[in-house]
Enzyme design. Structure first.
Site, PDB file in Angstrom:
ATOM      1  N   ASP A 140      -5.961  -5.503   6.041  1.00 28.46           N
ATOM      2  CA  ASP A 140      -7.119  -4.976   5.324  1.00 28.46           C
ATOM      3  C   ASP A 140      -8.187  -6.070   5.211  1.00 28.46           C
ATOM      4  O   ASP A 140      -9.372  -5.857   5.499  1.00 28.46           O
ATOM      5  CB  ASP A 140      -6.656  -4.523   3.925  1.00 28.46           C
ATOM      6  CG  ASP A 140      -7.675  -3.662   3.220  1.00 28.46           C
ATOM      7  OD1 ASP A 140      -8.726  -3.371   3.815  1.00 28.46           O
ATOM      8  OD2 ASP A 140      -7.421  -3.281   2.059  1.00 28.46           O
ATOM      9  N   ASP A 152      -3.188 -17.649   5.382  1.00 22.20           N
ATOM     10  CA  ASP A 152      -4.285 -18.497   4.886  1.00 22.20           C
ATOM     11  C   ASP A 152      -4.792 -19.430   5.980  1.00 22.20           C
ATOM     12  O   ASP A 152      -5.994 -19.591   6.192  1.00 22.20           O
ATOM     13  CB  ASP A 152      -3.864 -19.273   3.625  1.00 22.20           C
ATOM     14  CG  ASP A 152      -2.446 -19.812   3.690  1.00 22.20           C
ATOM     15  OD1 ASP A 152      -1.672 -19.364   4.552  1.00 22.20           O
ATOM     16  OD2 ASP A 152      -2.094 -20.682   2.878  1.00 22.20           O
ATOM     17  N   TYR A 168       0.810  -1.221   0.000  1.00 23.92           N
ATOM     18  CA  TYR A 168       0.000   0.000   0.000  1.00 23.92           C
ATOM     19  C   TYR A 168       0.842   1.269   0.000  1.00 23.92           C
ATOM     20  O   TYR A 168       0.298   2.371   0.105  1.00 23.92           O
ATOM     21  CB  TYR A 168      -0.919   0.031   1.225  1.00 23.92           C
ATOM     22  CG  TYR A 168      -2.032  -0.973   1.166  1.00 23.92           C
ATOM     23  CD1 TYR A 168      -1.736  -2.333   1.155  1.00 23.92           C
ATOM     24  CD2 TYR A 168      -3.355  -0.586   1.138  1.00 23.92           C
ATOM     25  CE1 TYR A 168      -2.744  -3.278   1.109  1.00 23.92           C
ATOM     26  CE2 TYR A 168      -4.372  -1.518   1.095  1.00 23.92           C
ATOM     27  CZ  TYR A 168      -4.057  -2.859   1.087  1.00 23.92           C
ATOM     28  OH  TYR A 168      -5.057  -3.790   1.046  1.00 23.92           O
ATOM     29  N   LYS A 207       3.114 -14.345   5.756  1.00 26.71           N
ATOM     30  CA  LYS A 207       3.269 -15.395   4.737  1.00 26.71           C
ATOM     31  C   LYS A 207       4.768 -15.585   4.519  1.00 26.71           C
ATOM     32  O   LYS A 207       5.288 -15.505   3.400  1.00 26.71           O
ATOM     33  CB  LYS A 207       2.546 -14.954   3.449  1.00 26.71           C
ATOM     34  CG  LYS A 207       2.460 -16.002   2.383  1.00 26.71           C
ATOM     35  CD  LYS A 207       1.325 -16.995   2.591  1.00 26.71           C
ATOM     36  CE  LYS A 207       1.348 -18.084   1.546  1.00 26.71           C
ATOM     37  NZ  LYS A 207       0.374 -19.154   1.801  1.00 26.71           N
TER      38      LYS A 207
END
Ligand code: NAD
Length: 361
Positions: free
Chosen positions: A249, A225, A125, A192
């Protein structure tokens, strides 16, 4: 008693009504406030030629804390987004999004009490992007291809993901400080790092270092995930979740959805020197001026602000009064009533009255 100076930004649409309801509830919670009302949004655009006037920013800087209603984002017209403008001008690096189920609010899950702490400035972002086929994109691709064993196609569009040690340290530290100040038991870092070994790997390593400074608070980490699946299967195992921007987000909306959605979801945007609290819902123009909008999310944002100001007992008083009125399901706005009957519902101000009466009793 300390008087807290707070910049109050009513905003657009239903903003002024839910802000007024919130101001009255906070004035009745046993803490003294000096409100410094400032414009932002459509009205400010007309009166000051800017949706986010410099005077409003100066007021938040002076007071150190702001409480903000929703702002209508004009479509087209070239106005900058107030929320992005505030975040950047004030360096509001942490986005705080608690998600708690309340008896009386319809939700798929029960007994959820989670806090998502989202890094707000870095990651994908940061706005460093190169459009496909531009000379700049080709330059960057050429540079990268000369150094990386995994060539990028000449036709690719690029968004740069950046994670810094300073940015990671301050967001994780914020999560632990929040946990400590609010009696929370555990912080989970979400990442991740198995795939993005350098960026998310850095975030995770810094999180582990910071965690060692807070031995009284449990720490673990989850791959994003898996985190989503765990939230669906055993959300009670989790408490405070801290993560880079993109995962934050997505997970903050996931958690808001788990606890009943927009009408009851507060948030805070916190920087080193300033903080701004606001409901996550928008200006809901179809409800504006009708005294029918639900003030709960804004009142709970006020309670978050109280916690930020070190007024934890007052925050708990406000939260308990809101919970009791919502659980009773009578003097609430129509959207919180089981029958959704507007004729029997309280208005925005009537619901605030009920919360104030509950705190007094
Ligand atoms: P919205 O949140 O205003 O409305 C979505 C739906 O939820 C509508 O049906 C609305 O009536 C309902 N709703 C929202 N809050 C409610 C409340 N407190 N009580 C009762 N019902 C409520 O989202 P939108 O319609 O996508 O956006 C409207 C405007 O708000 C747009 O200009 C958008 O850019 C802006 N917006 C601002 C913020 C902000 O300032 N933080 C956030 C989101 C959207």
């Amino acid at each position: 008693m300390t008087t807290h100076n707070v910049t109050l930004i009513p905003g657009d649409g239903i903003g002024p009504e839910v802000t007024e309801a919130t101001r009255r509830v906070l004035d009745a919670c046993g803490v003294a406030f000096a409100w410094d009302e400032q414009p932002a949004g459509m009205e400010a655009a007309e009166t000051h030629g800017d949706v986010l006037p410099e005077g409003t920013l100066a007021s938040v800087r002076r007071n150190g804390v702001g409480l903000k209603g929703p702002i209508t984002t004009p479509i087209g017209g070239g106005f900058r987004s107030v929320n992005v403008g505030l975040r950047h001008a004030l360096g509001l690096y942490a986005n705080l999004r608690p998600g708690r189920t309340m008896v009386g609010v319809q939700s798929t899950f029960e007994e959820i009490d989670l806090v998502v702490v989202r890094e707000n400035m870095e990651d994908l972002y940061a706005g460093v992007e190169f459009d496909a086929g531009t000379p700049e994109a080709r330059d960057v691709i050429g540079f990268v291809n000369a150094r990386s064993g995994k060539p990028i196609s000449d036709e690719a569009a690029l968004t740069i993901k950046m994670i810094t040690p300073e940015g990671s340290r301050r967001i994780v530290r914020y999560a632990f400080e929040y946990a400590r100040a609010n009696g929370r038991r555990q912080v989970t870092a979400v990442h991740k790092a198995n795939i993005m070994k350098f960026t998310d790997g850095l975030f995770l390593r810094v999180a582990q270092e910071v965690a060692a400074e807070y031995p009284e608070i449990a720490f673990n980490d989850r791959i994003v995930d898996n985190m989503c699946m765990q939230l669906m299967q055993k959300p009670q195992d989790y408490d405070v979740l801290v993560m880079p921007n993109l995962y934050g987000d997505i997970l903050s909306d996931l958690v808001a959805g788990m606890v009943g959605g927009l009408g009851v979801a507060p948030s805070g945007n916190i920087g080193a020197e300033t903080a701004v609290f606001e409901p996550i819902h928008g200006s809901a123009p179809s409800h504006a001026g009708k005294n029918e909008a639900n003030p709960t999310a804004m009142i709970l944002s006020g309670a978050l602000m109280l916690r930020h100001l070190g007024e934890r007992e007052a925050a708990e008083r406000v939260e308990a009064a809101v919970a009791a009125v919502v659980a009773e399901g009578e003097r609430v706005t129509y959207d919180l009533r089981a029958d959704r009957d507007p004729a029997k519902a309280a208005g925005t101000s009537g619901m605030a009255d009920a919360i104030i009466a509950r705190m007094a009793g």
